[in-house]
Design a protein around this motif. Sequence first.
Motif, PDB file in Angstrom:
ATOM      1  N   ARG A 188       0.827  -1.212   0.000  1.00 52.92           N
ATOM      2  CA  ARG A 188       0.000   0.000   0.000  1.00 52.92           C
ATOM      3  C   ARG A 188       0.863   1.264   0.000  1.00 52.92           C
ATOM      4  O   ARG A 188       0.663   2.192   0.782  1.00 52.92           O
ATOM      5  N   MET A 240      -7.866  -1.868 -11.966  1.00 53.76           N
ATOM      6  CA  MET A 240      -8.292  -0.492 -11.751  1.00 53.76           C
ATOM      7  C   MET A 240      -7.124   0.410 -11.351  1.00 53.76           C
ATOM      8  O   MET A 240      -7.083   1.581 -11.694  1.00 53.76           O
ATOM      9  N   TYR A 578      -6.174   7.823   4.300  1.00 56.54           N
ATOM     10  CA  TYR A 578      -6.484   6.950   3.181  1.00 56.54           C
ATOM     11  C   TYR A 578      -7.430   7.712   2.267  1.00 56.54           C
ATOM     12  O   TYR A 578      -8.497   8.131   2.691  1.00 56.54           O
ATOM     13  N   GLU A 580      -8.568   7.343  -1.688  1.00 59.81           N
ATOM     14  CA  GLU A 580      -8.413   6.735  -3.012  1.00 59.81           C
ATOM     15  C   GLU A 580      -8.618   7.745  -4.135  1.00 59.81           C
ATOM     16  O   GLU A 580      -7.978   7.653  -5.189  1.00 59.81           O
TER      17      GLU A 580
ATOM     18  N   PHE B  54     -13.273   1.106  -0.315  1.00 61.52           N
ATOM     19  CA  PHE B  54     -13.297  -0.351  -0.390  1.00 61.52           C
ATOM     20  C   PHE B  54     -12.125  -0.836  -1.243  1.00 61.52           C
ATOM     21  O   PHE B  54     -11.645  -0.109  -2.102  1.00 61.52           O
ATOM     22  N   ASP B  55     -11.676  -2.041  -0.973  1.00 60.01           N
ATOM     23  CA  ASP B  55     -10.556  -2.620  -1.718  1.00 60.01           C
ATOM     24  C   ASP B  55     -11.062  -3.264  -2.998  1.00 60.01           C
ATOM     25  O   ASP B  55     -12.090  -3.952  -2.992  1.00 60.01           O
ATOM     26  N   HIS B  56     -10.342  -3.071  -4.077  1.00 54.84           N
ATOM     27  CA  HIS B  56     -10.689  -3.695  -5.353  1.00 54.84           C
ATOM     28  C   HIS B  56      -9.515  -3.455  -6.268  1.00 54.84           C
ATOM     29  O   HIS B  56      -8.772  -2.497  -6.087  1.00 54.84           O
ATOM     30  N   ILE B 114     -12.367  -1.573   4.192  1.00 54.91           N
ATOM     31  CA  ILE B 114     -11.010  -2.064   3.940  1.00 54.91           C
ATOM     32  C   ILE B 114     -10.408  -2.662   5.210  1.00 54.91           C
ATOM     33  O   ILE B 114     -10.417  -2.026   6.256  1.00 54.91           O
TER      34      ILE B 114
END
Lengths: 665, 247
Positions: A188, A240, A578, A580, B54-56, B114
């Motif tokens: 990560r 992704m 965190y 994304e 969320f993890d993906h 997650i």
Amino acid sequence: MALNSRVPEGPIKDKWTNYKDKINLVNPANKRLIDVIIVGTGLAGGSAAATLAELGYNVKSFCFQDSPRRAHSIAAQGGINAAKNYQGDGDSTYRLFYDTVKGGDYRSREANVYRLAEVSTNIIDQCVAQGVPFARDYGGLLDNRSFGGVLVSRTFYAKGQTGQQLLLGAYSAMNRQIGRGKIKMYNRHEMLDVVIVDGKARGIIARNLVTGEIERHSAHAVVLATGGYGNAFYLSTYAMGSNVTASWKAHKRGAFFANPCFTQIHPTCIPVSGDHQSKLTLMSESLRNDGRIWVPKNMEDVLAIREGKLKPVEISEENRDYYLERRYPAFGNLVPRDVASRAAKERCDAGYGVNKTGEAVYLDFAAAIQRYGKEQAHVKGLDENDKVVVTKLGKDIIKAKYGNLFQMYEKIVDQNPYETPMMIYPAVHYTMGGIWVDYNLMTTVPGLYAIGEANFSDHGANRLGASALMQGLADGYFVLPYTIGDYLSNDIRTGKISTDSKEFEEAEKQVKATIDALVNNNGTHSVDYFHKKLGKIMWNKCGMARNEKDLKDAITEIAELRKEFWKDVKVPGGANEYNEELAKAGRVADFLELGELFAKDALQREESAGGHFRDEYQTPEGEAMRRKEFQYVSAWEYKGEPKDAVLHKEALVYENIEVKERSYK
Amino acid sequence: MKLTLKIWRQKSASDKGKLVDYKVDDVSSDMSFLEMLDVLNQDLIDKNEEPIAFDHDCREGICGMCSMFINGRAHGPDRSITVCQLHMRSFKDGDTIYIEPWRAAAFPVIKDLIVDRSAFDRIQQAGGFISVNTSGNTQDANGTLISKHAADTAMDAATCIGCGACVATCKNSSAMLFVGAKVSQYALLPQGQIEAADRVRNMVAQMDLEGFGNCTNTGACEIECPKGISLDNIARMNRELMKANLN
């Protein structure tokens, strides 16, 4: 700056052996004093990390996923090539070399490809020793299948999950070294810049994706194993998270980017179903061993199918157009990917596409089910004319060979491919272009290496099936560990690289500034909004067929979109958590630069070769027209804006293979 | 279709977390479950709310990154798939869907849906490998014959994607299906024999150390495993462990 490919002298058969005999080595005690950073943990990065750690170097590995085992090599389905000639069908190192260079439409570097073919056999030995459960025949020997663009069976496989098994093999080798403390693993984490000190790559800036912390990591050499950039198209078979950021940052720090327009559009993917779609799913090329590709011959049948009035199984043999078998009788359904993709596009552009969007063709297993069924009925002493028995037996064989792929198809499309033909359409799958590297896999920045899909050298303008896994593992297990040693032998007295230098500070400052700009932008559109727009430009104007006007438009449109992105992108959340959306924003920002260079490269390359097809350059039969004047690698040097990139040419010389028209007829 | 979602929101590992209600309209049955969440997230971003983490990654059922407990089941209602392969045609208009992270002491929540599955990596690091250097000087790949049956059974075990559904669904949060699969893959192949005893001992010890529970043969893991890993692997691991401890 003149490009030096550093290909060793001598006959092609001896180049690699002679090279290894003459390079400088680092003694085991000194290896302990040397750090190597490897970014990416797919087949190339994972195998390189394990091998360099075994040799004694201190390795730091980085991946953005939660575990190195999840890198996208895991999704490769069909197989891995090796010139073992276990089938006795005439395979050899030379033939694998020949097929790969020809398959790549004579745009790859001869010496690299030969070395790849040479070490291919070691890969299979190595993987078996690691416990990779390749498919075997009843005598206990390894089984092979055949893949597109070749006339031998040299592909080793583990059901439809070969990439998974090879990656887990490399991951297990990594685990052994992580357990011994020789690899320090950073899960990560995303690399956001490479740090150059005194002209050499000496470290990276990485972001901890969980905490948001920006970290400095130093090493004596940096290896990029960060895969391809197909996600510039938004919709692709990539994961992704797959991105160009590491490669692009390296490019901005001086690494030349080679042949960015060479992109593989894979012929057998599940067609797009709607605007909500986030990714495309590949159906392995191995399916073309048994599946026959067709569209209806008559337009009225096409229309009836689209309206749901007719089922494909109701169309009689004589009213089907098996266009690959018609156009390419010698290779039939097993033509290389670029040829198969273009042929599908040709039929669909002519109006024969079989789904609502008009962008799908059939991949049909009915004939294979009958053929296998009859074989089995014969073996078992059953009635070969009993259609019910034969069909059942045939389906069992197909299930054993492709069961997981059929299940995947059914889950996505909600149709049973044992009963009705699959619908497929080409999708972006792999990028042959990438960071320019010399024979040592070193980029134009000393101490910065690129391996696997991230580099450019082995596949030319088109990659043959089952060759990506081969190249990734060849680079990581058997090539880089030698070549990097030659470079690192000069670093045995360097000592630890400090992260306190002004170069690290400057790079970190820049990374933080970019992140701050993104999180504080407060625009009106999300990252995906821009990514989807970019994808549309790429697919419509830089896709399966390109022309001067579209490419010029693409360059302008991408530049405008990039401006709009920086003005109007909205990234919720903060930098120190965190986030994304923030990670995605950084990746899309880089795609928006790469996309422009991609179009510029495609515009400059006034020929058709492999996956790069220019409407202006085709033969009367509609095949790709290569031009001798373009027998070179285009290596682009960064000069501020993508449009200002400067072209450097590496001439491609073929001494061991005759350059001729690439025919699969 | 229109759906009500009850989604677990948790800011960080130390936050308490709670279920939050969301409404989504215009869900098409062709969408995958994750694409439905993408739509919700776009909506949240537009409304200046924080999207759901969320993890993906691969979105084709092989990387093992996605991990959601949907209506009380790991990876949702269908069999033999991961969340990314779950499609909205499995739901009806007006449904209420509960979405939670994996819940196990050894998988602490990082944020929202997650979780941290690095315990799985550490178990593999303890012994999930064959100690062979990548010198390229190993024997020829066909040098040892391996029966098709052994190779196929090893392959069946090796298809584990390490997603953690087995742990999430087990009332004891046991990781034995995961560990059993890896132990089995090597135990079934001649290459794996040399270190078999050390391997199983070390992996099981690490598994216990990570805080995973024991197996009480309920079999939920086998049902929920997206790759259909068989309970036989747990039996084989136990045999291997016993064999190792007897020698």
